[in-house]
Design a protein around this motif. Structure first.
Motif: not given
Length: 789
Positions: A332-335, A337, A361, A364-368
């Motif tokens: 889950m890239p968005s969660r 870092p 992916r 698109d979804s990796a967080p700063e």
């Protein structure tokens, strides 16, 4: 088509109409408009001429088709015409072909032609990759459209059905071409057509798309293609003849035609375009190989029972899928870092590419990553930077997809930035990555490998801005270090590492490293910090290795090592070693020279480095004559020290000690050096004439060299005055410059000669009776600058 084109009747008229399109005084068309006009002009003439030559219409069984640039409607000035006369066994085809080709030949128009049936064309394409790729661009010009349409459809069908057996051939042909022509992104004079990232590679993408193995190239590749075509168009318009290699002297004119400030801006734009193409080709070839069934699977090749590529875990959320690094199904890239950096590290360590879908992916979804970075992300970054050569391709992939710039926003100013001197073989951003890869092999030599890796990555980050890149880089490094969450003392050390990254190599190659004042000044500049000193020593080596071949030489390594040893002794409160006196052999040689009155030579060492001691009765001019003799024997001088030996009864002997290495081959015979030196000293050897002849034999002096520059430095602690010369290298340069100094009435105490690529940075410690005032300096400077030409 304007009224000029309608007047075209003969092939000579075609040439005149083409030349009018290219004439300097004519309303200048843009590159794209000029290509369209050239296509329309040639197509108009060929269509009309085909009818008179006997190429009939529908049902005639004869058709004239274009391939190559004309087939793609990408005809650049002075291109050959690639034409095929296709027929259904037409009996008079040879007569028609002669009528078609001969007028073009007679008018001097380049022509690549063939006469074939559809079956013959397909058989040749099956054996010759270049022909197969060319037939994918078939475009009807005149005659029976059924014949040309059948060829185009059959060629594409044959390509799609046979591509499985041609991927290796395509890859091998591309590798050979790249080996010959190099990379456009990193060549001072790039080959726009054949170089890696050039127009031939764009046609590879088209071919893989035509085989339905990959999607059609996207907008970024389209923009890159247009830029490369525009540059090639303007290059040929400027040159007035076929040319695909952009020479440095044509860069500014081509840049101006494209609305760019100068050749460096053009080089940067081309680098970006070429690297876009390279990355797209790499991804496309991997995608194509994955899409093509393996040999030997037979009817099971496309079966649902065919086993999918294995997925082997590499790290948390990271797997090896076949030959590519990809995200695990539950990642889950968005969660997470640090996931982006774990993917990058796994790819770099295993030297595997990152799957294109994974990069998309993550983009698109990796967080700063917020300041300060999480500890895990910081540790993964250091692991990535320490991965060695695998780092290079990974950073390239991350940068082409926008992910690297997200980690380091400061990177934008150095991305695709061309070097300003020929010694650098990489763009600035690529140089930084190469330096980091080299630094990864030096981490065991320092107590803070983490700071060495970060320093290597950031040491030139200040380039591309209108200020001293070391100072700007130090400020940017502080910004990066604080964002990463380094400890305050580490921030200071890393900032100092970037600010002073040139201190050791510049001092070692331009000053006397045996001089105590020089050593103490360096130690004081570093605040007496031995950790910073060892970091700078390792960074100097990594930086030089990443600059280009031969920049980190054994001589340079020893000079920097001597300086570091002296600084380390000062920092530890130890006494510095005394300057080395003449050794026993040198003193004996000097005594013998004073007794005989004849000059002599002593050579110590072998292989690629040696010390040449030249001794003669003291007189002005020995340094220049000795340097001329060494140049005549293809010896490259790295350092020179002017010493003397005094005998109360016999007088004073001048002792000039040179550190040299052969430009090629081995050291010359000592007897030859002795004989030539004796003749040079007594004036019977015409050194200037001999050196000029040698330079002519090796291609003459440099063409269009950069203007030479002289800088002056005053060392208040020693009272020495140092002249630094920066100029294009040439055979016998030290001879000419030393002669100019001698004729100006100054004495040379020592010299340091550093050659970087085609540029020399020579330093001379000077002395004169009464000192070197402003007037004398001006005269010396004029003489030295004149000697470089």
């Amino acid at each position: 088509m304007d009224h000029e084109a309608t007047a075209v009747v003969t092939a000579d008229d075609l040439v005149r109409a083409r030349d009018r399109l290219l004439a300097p005084g004519r309303r200048r068309l843009t590159g794209e408009s000029l290509r369209e006009a050239l296509v329309d002009l040639h197509e108009f003439w060929l269509t009309a001429h085909a009818a008179t030559a006997g190429v009939g219409g529908a049902g005639s069984g004869l058709a004239l088709v274009a391939v190559g640039g004309l087939g793609r409607r990408e005809l650049v000035p002075y291109s050959d015409l690639d034409l095929v006369l296709v027929h259904n066994g037409h009996k008079g085809v040879d007569r028609v072909a002669e009528s078609l080709w001969y007028p073009l030949w007679n008018s001097g128009i380049g022509l690549d032609h063939s006469v074939r049936t559809v079956g013959e064309a397909l058989r040749v394409a099956g054996e010759d990759l270049r022909t197969a790729l060319g037939l994918l661009d078939v475009r009807h010009l005149a005659g029976d459209q059924e014949v040309s349409g059948r060829l185009a459809e059959a060629a594409r069908q044959a390509w799609r059905s046979g591509v499985r057996t041609r991927l290796d051939e395509m890859a091998e042909a591309a590798q050979r071409r790249w080996a010959r022509s190099g990379e456009i992104a990193h060549r001072v004079e790039p080959d726009l057509k054949h170089g890696r990232g050039g127009l031939r590679d764009v046609t590879l993408l088209d071919a893989l798309s035509a085989a339905q193995l990959v999607d059609r190239p996207g907008a970024e590749v389209g923009d890159a293609r247009k830029l490369l075509l525009d540059v090639r168009t303007e290059l040929r318009r400027v040159a007035g003849k076929p040319r695909d290699v952009l020479r440095a002297q044509d860069g500014d004119e081509v840049a101006a035609a494209l609305g760019l400030p100068d050749r460096f801006a053009l080089a940067r734009a081309m680098s970006s375009a070429a690297r876009t193409v390279v990355y797209s080709v790499d991804v496309a070839m991997r995608t194509a190989r994955a899409a093509v069934p393996r040999r030997g699977l037979g009817v099971f090749a496309r079966s649902p029972l065919r086993r999918a590529p294995t997925r082997r875990p590499l790290d948390e959320g990271v797997v090896l899928h076949g030959t590519e690094v990809a995200l695990a199904r539950d990642a889950m890239p968005s969660r997470d870092p640090a996931l982006l950096l774990r993917v990058a590290t796994a790819a770099a360590r295993g030297k595997h590419p990152i799957a294109a879908g994974t990069l998309s992916r993550l983009a698109d979804s990796a967080p700063e990553l917020r300041q300060p970075w999480p500890r895990e992300a910081r540790e993964e970054l250091l692991a990535l930077l320490g991965s060695g050569q695998g780092l290079v391709d990974v950073v390239e992939a991350l940068d082409r997809t926008g992910l690297w710039g997200r980690l380091f926003p400061e990177w934008g100013a150095v991305r695709d930035l061309p070097p300003r001197d020929a010694a650098h073989v990489w763009t600035v951003d690529r140089h930084l990555v190469q330096a980091t890869a080299h630094a990864a092999r030096l981490v065991t030599r320092v107590s803070r490998p983490d700071l060495l890796l970060l320093g290597a990555l950031l040491h030139d980050i200040g380039k591309g801005r209108q200020a001293d890149h070391s100072e700007v880089g130090a400020a940017l490094t502080r910004q990066v270090a604080e964002r990463l969450g380094l400890w305050p003392q580490d921030v200071l050390t890393l900032t100092a590492l970037v600010r002073h990254h040139l201190l050791l190599p510049h001092t070692a190659t331009r000053r006397d490293v045996r001089d105590e004042a020089t050593v103490r000044r360096v130690a004081d500049t570093l605040g007496g910090d031995p950790v910073l000193l060892e970091l700078l020593h390792a960074l100097a080596e990594a930086d030089a290795l990443a600059t280009g071949p031969g920049v980190w030489s054994g001589w340079k390594s020893s000079l920097v090592g001597d300086l570091v040893a002296g600084c380390r002794a000062v920092m530890a409160g130890e006494a510095l070693p005394e300057p080395e006196p003449l050794d026993q052999r040198q003193r004996e040689l000097a005594a013998a020279v004073l007794a005989s009155g004849k000059p002599d030579v002593l050579v110590a060492g072998a292989g690629q480095s040696a010390t040449v001691t030249v001794v003669a009765p003291d007189r002005r001019g020995l340094l220049s004559r000795a340097a001329g003799v060494l140049a005549l024997n293809s010896l490259e001088v790295h350092a020179a020290a002017v010493r003397s030996h005094r005998d109360p009864a016999l007088g004073v002997a001048a002792v000039d000690v040179f550190t040299v290495s052969p430009r090629f081959g081995s050291l010359p015979d000592v007897a030859l050096l002795r004989e030539q030196l004796s003749r040079a000293v007594d004036g019977s050897l015409p050194l200037a004439e001999k050196l000029a002849a040698k330079e002519r034999d090796y291609g003459g002096p440099p063409q269009d060299p950069p203007p030479p520059k002289v800088l002056w430095f005053d060392d208040e602690s020693t009272g020495a005055v140092v002249l630094e010369l920066r100029a294009a290298d040439r055979i016998g340069l030290l001879h000419h410059v030393a002669g100019a100094l001698e004729q100006s009435g100054v004495d040379v105490l020592w010299a340091r000669v550093s050659t970087v690529g085609g540029t020399v940075i020579d330093s001379f410690a000077l002395a004169a009776e009464g000192g070197l005032d402003a007037g004398l300096r001006k005269g010396v400077e004029r003489a030295v600058l004149a000697a470089t030409g």
